[in-house]
Design an enzyme around this catalytic site. Structure first.
Site, short mmCIF file in Angstrom:
data_model
loop_
_atom_site.label_atom_id
_atom_site.label_comp_id
_atom_site.label_asym_id
_atom_site.label_seq_id
_atom_site.Cartn_x
_atom_site.Cartn_y
_atom_site.Cartn_z
N ASP A 1 10.28 -4.09 43.62
CA ASP A 1 11.27 -4.91 42.91
C ASP A 1 12.36 -4.05 42.31
OD1 ASP A 1 8.63 -6.62 42.91
OD2 ASP A 1 10.37 -7.95 42.75
O1 MRU Z 1 6.77 -12.40 41.73
P1 MRU Z 1 7.23 -12.20 43.13
O2 MRU Z 1 6.43 -12.97 44.13
O3 MRU Z 1 8.72 -12.40 43.28
O4 MRU Z 1 6.95 -10.65 43.42
C1 MRU Z 1 7.29 -10.13 44.67
C2 MRU Z 1 6.96 -8.69 44.83
O5 MRU Z 1 6.48 -8.03 43.94
C3 MRU Z 1 7.35 -8.07 46.15
O6 MRU Z 1 6.44 -7.06 46.50
C4 MRU Z 1 8.74 -7.47 46.03
O7 MRU Z 1 9.63 -8.40 45.49
C5 MRU Z 1 9.25 -7.03 47.36
S1 MRU Z 1 9.61 -8.40 48.44
C6 MRU Z 1 10.22 -7.75 49.88
#
Ligand code: MRU
Length: 374
Positions: free
Chosen positions: A256
């Protein structure tokens, strides 16, 4: 595949369906039971869809947000001056960025789009010129993302092949969902798994449940089954046993936000997997586009970690199902954690794999500078 101005072709792994004046988001909260799309009519709908997890995953959040503003723009009537248009767009972008704090991709997109509209407004004679520039740039983000992910997949697969004792039988553990559903298509860490499979090198993919929201069991498992990739679902708590049993050759996750030193924020539980991988001598990789890199922060300590509703733990299906925990218990529900760069073996990007030099640390700034040279 979604095309900017063309005909929509919907497949069950397409999280974002866009054409000028229409944006539909696959409601990921309902997967894998139901495939339903939600109409996004303006930025308020976009903001709510992101906050409520209709759409999630760092790249998909960014694209859905900027396209929700594209929809609002396509419905606007007459606007006065180019500067008025730029102010309107800037204010809406600033609003969208408040939807979720941890992933940097949305704020990166917002910064780039704000710069663009200011620049166009400074020379344009009509508001429409500014809006048109915005629409084209937002639509390009959707179209570019798949190519970016395919490049990540290809670099990652070659790298993994080179660094395995048996390069024809690679078993990979992943966490959360980083696939087509979390992006415009193909995916980042799951894109690497797809590429390894396409090259006939994948023995098996393992995906964690990823509690509490179950992105792994609901979404990644759905994608793996859809693509007929040999795969096994494990409880988050089974990862150590899986590694000890020698069933995993590499762990690969998404990101993220990656700080300048390589510290990486990703779905809660990523840090534990990295420590387990280190203990078992298994390489631990992050796969992410360069839009996930935040060079403005020197380390992961500066990353804001989103804390989500206690309902996600107290109720099944990430808060959407029946109560499963004792009433009255207090809950701590961070959605992400930060994995220190020290336990990350490499970062796979669309421009190549960032590895550690002899200093045993990542020089991400130099990599980004080299990557941006023509
Ligand atoms: O809470 P989320 O489902 O948005 O978290 C997503 C993640 O942590 C993913 O691993 C990250 O955003 C990478 S998506 C290509």
């Amino acid at each position: 595949m979604a095309t900017a101005n063309g005909v929509e072709q919907v497949n069950s792994l397409q999280s974002i369906c866009y054409k000028r004046s229409s944006l539909k988001l696959l409601d990921q909260r309902k997967l894998p039971i139901e495939t339903a799309y939600v109409d996004i009519l303006d930025t308020k709908d976009g903001w709510n869809a992101i906050r409520d997890m209709v759409v999630r995953g760092a790249p998909a959040i960014a694209i859905a947000a900027v396209l929700s503003l594209a929809i609002e723009v396509s419905k606007l009537g007459h606007y006065n001056t180019p500067n008025d248009a730029a102010s309107f767009l800037t204010e809406r972008l600033d609003y969208l960025v408040t939807s979720r704090p941890t992933a940097v991709n949305l704020s990166d997109a917002v910064t780039k789009l704000k710069e663009l509209v200011q620049k166009v407004a400074s020379t344009a004679s009509e508001a429409q010129t500014v809006f048109e520039a915005y629409l084209e740039a937002a639509e390009a983000m959707l179209e570019d993302d798949i190519a970016t992910n395919k490049a990540i997949g290809s670099f990652g697969a070659s790298f993994l092949q080179k660094h395995q004792t048996d390069p024809k039988k690679i078993s990979i553990l992943t966490h959360c969902n980083t696939g087509s559903l979390a992006t415009a298509g193909y995916g980042t860490a799951l894109g690497v798994i797809r590429a390894v499979h396409e090259q006939g090198l994948l023995e098996r993919a393992y995906c964690t449940e990823t509690r509490p929201f179950n992105q792994g069991s609901r979404l990644t498992a759905f994608e793996l089954v859809h693509d007929k990739i040999p795969a096994t679902l494990i409880a988050d708590s089974a990862a150590a046993a899986l590694m000890k049993a020698g069933r995993v050759n590499a762990v690969i996750v998404g990101a993220d936000r990656v700080a300048a030193n390589g510290d990486t924020a990703n779905k809660i539980g990523t840090y534990s997997l990295a420590l387990l991988a280190m203990h078992h001598g298994i390489p631990f990789y992050v796969a992410a586009p360069l839009t996930s890199v935040d060079l403005s922060i020197s380390s992961g300590q500066e990353i804001v970690i989103e804390e989500r509703s206690e309902r996600e733990l107290l109720n099944a299906r990430g808060g959407m199902g029946e109560q499963v925990a004792a009433s009255g218990i207090s809950v701590w529900n961070p959605a992400f954690d930060v994995t220190p760069a020290t336990v990350i073996s490499g970062i796979v990007t669309e421009k190549g794999v960032i590895t550690k030099g002899s200093s045993d640390s990542f020089d991400i700034k130099s990599f980004v500078q080299r990557a941006s040279q023509p």
